[in-house]
Motif scaffolding. Structure first.
Motif, PDB file in Angstrom:
ATOM      1  N   ALA A  27      10.915  95.334 126.583  1.00 36.87           N
ATOM      2  CA  ALA A  27      12.114  96.012 127.207  1.00 36.87           C
ATOM      3  C   ALA A  27      12.811  96.771 126.026  1.00 36.87           C
ATOM      4  O   ALA A  27      13.514  97.952 126.527  1.00 36.87           O
ATOM      5  N   THR A  67      24.123  89.470 122.027  1.00 39.09           N
ATOM      6  CA  THR A  67      23.502  88.316 122.879  1.00 39.09           C
ATOM      7  C   THR A  67      24.369  86.922 122.451  1.00 39.09           C
ATOM      8  O   THR A  67      24.832  86.303 122.909  1.00 39.09           O
ATOM      9  N   TRP A 124      17.358  95.588 133.429  1.00 37.05           N
ATOM     10  CA  TRP A 124      16.443  94.514 132.975  1.00 37.05           C
ATOM     11  C   TRP A 124      16.335  94.762 131.469  1.00 37.05           C
ATOM     12  O   TRP A 124      16.253  94.171 130.502  1.00 37.05           O
ATOM     13  N   GLU A 174      19.566  93.605 129.405  1.00 47.20           N
ATOM     14  CA  GLU A 174      19.580  92.060 129.391  1.00 47.20           C
ATOM     15  C   GLU A 174      18.436  91.571 128.805  1.00 47.20           C
ATOM     16  O   GLU A 174      18.518  90.306 128.120  1.00 47.20           O
ATOM     17  N   ASN A 175      17.388  92.333 128.609  1.00 54.27           N
ATOM     18  CA  ASN A 175      15.900  91.765 127.838  1.00 54.27           C
ATOM     19  C   ASN A 175      15.883  92.222 126.333  1.00 54.27           C
ATOM     20  O   ASN A 175      14.888  91.745 125.824  1.00 54.27           O
ATOM     21  N   LYS A 176      16.406  93.345 126.032  1.00 56.93           N
ATOM     22  CA  LYS A 176      16.008  93.860 124.982  1.00 56.93           C
ATOM     23  C   LYS A 176      15.922  93.281 123.591  1.00 56.93           C
ATOM     24  O   LYS A 176      15.329  93.177 122.527  1.00 56.93           O
ATOM     25  N   SER A 177      16.867  92.171 123.558  1.00 53.72           N
ATOM     26  CA  SER A 177      17.203  91.130 122.646  1.00 53.72           C
ATOM     27  C   SER A 177      16.093  90.275 122.370  1.00 53.72           C
ATOM     28  O   SER A 177      15.881  89.605 121.209  1.00 53.72           O
ATOM     29  N   LYS A 178      15.284  90.034 123.315  1.00 54.95           N
ATOM     30  CA  LYS A 178      14.314  88.855 123.450  1.00 54.95           C
ATOM     31  C   LYS A 178      13.034  89.393 123.905  1.00 54.95           C
ATOM     32  O   LYS A 178      11.956  88.573 123.699  1.00 54.95           O
ATOM     33  N   ASN A 179      13.053  90.546 124.344  1.00 51.48           N
ATOM     34  CA  ASN A 179      11.409  91.107 124.761  1.00 51.48           C
ATOM     35  C   ASN A 179      11.212  92.487 124.127  1.00 51.48           C
ATOM     36  O   ASN A 179      11.977  93.510 124.355  1.00 51.48           O
ATOM     37  N   SER A 218      21.341  94.263 119.400  1.00 53.20           N
ATOM     38  CA  SER A 218      21.067  93.366 120.697  1.00 53.20           C
ATOM     39  C   SER A 218      21.019  91.874 120.484  1.00 53.20           C
ATOM     40  O   SER A 218      21.458  91.161 121.210  1.00 53.20           O
ATOM     41  N   GLN A 219      20.492  91.592 119.295  1.00 55.98           N
ATOM     42  CA  GLN A 219      20.624  90.206 118.890  1.00 55.98           C
ATOM     43  C   GLN A 219      22.016  89.667 118.616  1.00 55.98           C
ATOM     44  O   GLN A 219      22.527  88.620 119.016  1.00 55.98           O
ATOM     45  N   HIS A 251      13.411 100.749 126.712  1.00 55.45           N
ATOM     46  CA  HIS A 251      14.826 101.401 126.697  1.00 55.45           C
ATOM     47  C   HIS A 251      14.799 102.770 125.708  1.00 55.45           C
ATOM     48  O   HIS A 251      15.149 103.768 125.737  1.00 55.45           O
TER      49      HIS A 251
END
Length: 131
Positions: A40, A95, A29, A32-37, A91-92, A44
């Protein structure tokens, strides 16, 4: 020389703890989500920082009593901020490349991300942990 051996030992342990905290303890989670949330990403980096702290105070490491104790909180705090900033950007980028199907640039970015994290750990270890 004792200082060189201490330095090498600290760097080896930091790199091991980094791998353990950044990969083993990063949930799917988070990854997969640290670039948008931001939750998250914050989760992390918080787990990462906790693992680094616990690892460095662990007496199992023979040098735990030789590092500058007063610098440990600074070390963890500064690396929290540096890790957050690095992952916020990388992360951006990863992704973007993953969605484009450009696996070469995706993995090259992950490699660069790891280089930045390791450089930060070594520089801040010299500043805050080593005598």
């Amino acid at each position: 020389d004792g200082f060189k051996m201490l330095t090498i030992n600290v760097i080896v342990v930091l790199l091991f703890l980094h791998w353990f905290a950044d990969f083993v303890f990063q949930s799917r989670w988070m990854a997969e989500n640290k670039s948008k949330n931001p939750v998250a990403l914050f989760s992390h980096v918080s787990v990462y920082s906790l693992i680094m702290f616990v690892g460095l105070i662990n007496p199992w490491f023979t040098f735990a009593d030789q590092i500058k104790g007063e610098g440990l909180l600074w070390f963890v705090g500064v690396n929290f901020a540096l890790h957050f900033a690095t992952d916020l950007i990388t992360s951006q980028v990863t992704t973007y490349f993953w969605k484009k199907g450009d696996t070469h640039k995706f993995f090259a970015t992950i490699g660069f991300d790891q280089f930045v994290h390791q450089l930060c750990l070594i520089v801040t270890a010299k500043a805050y942990l080593l005598p």
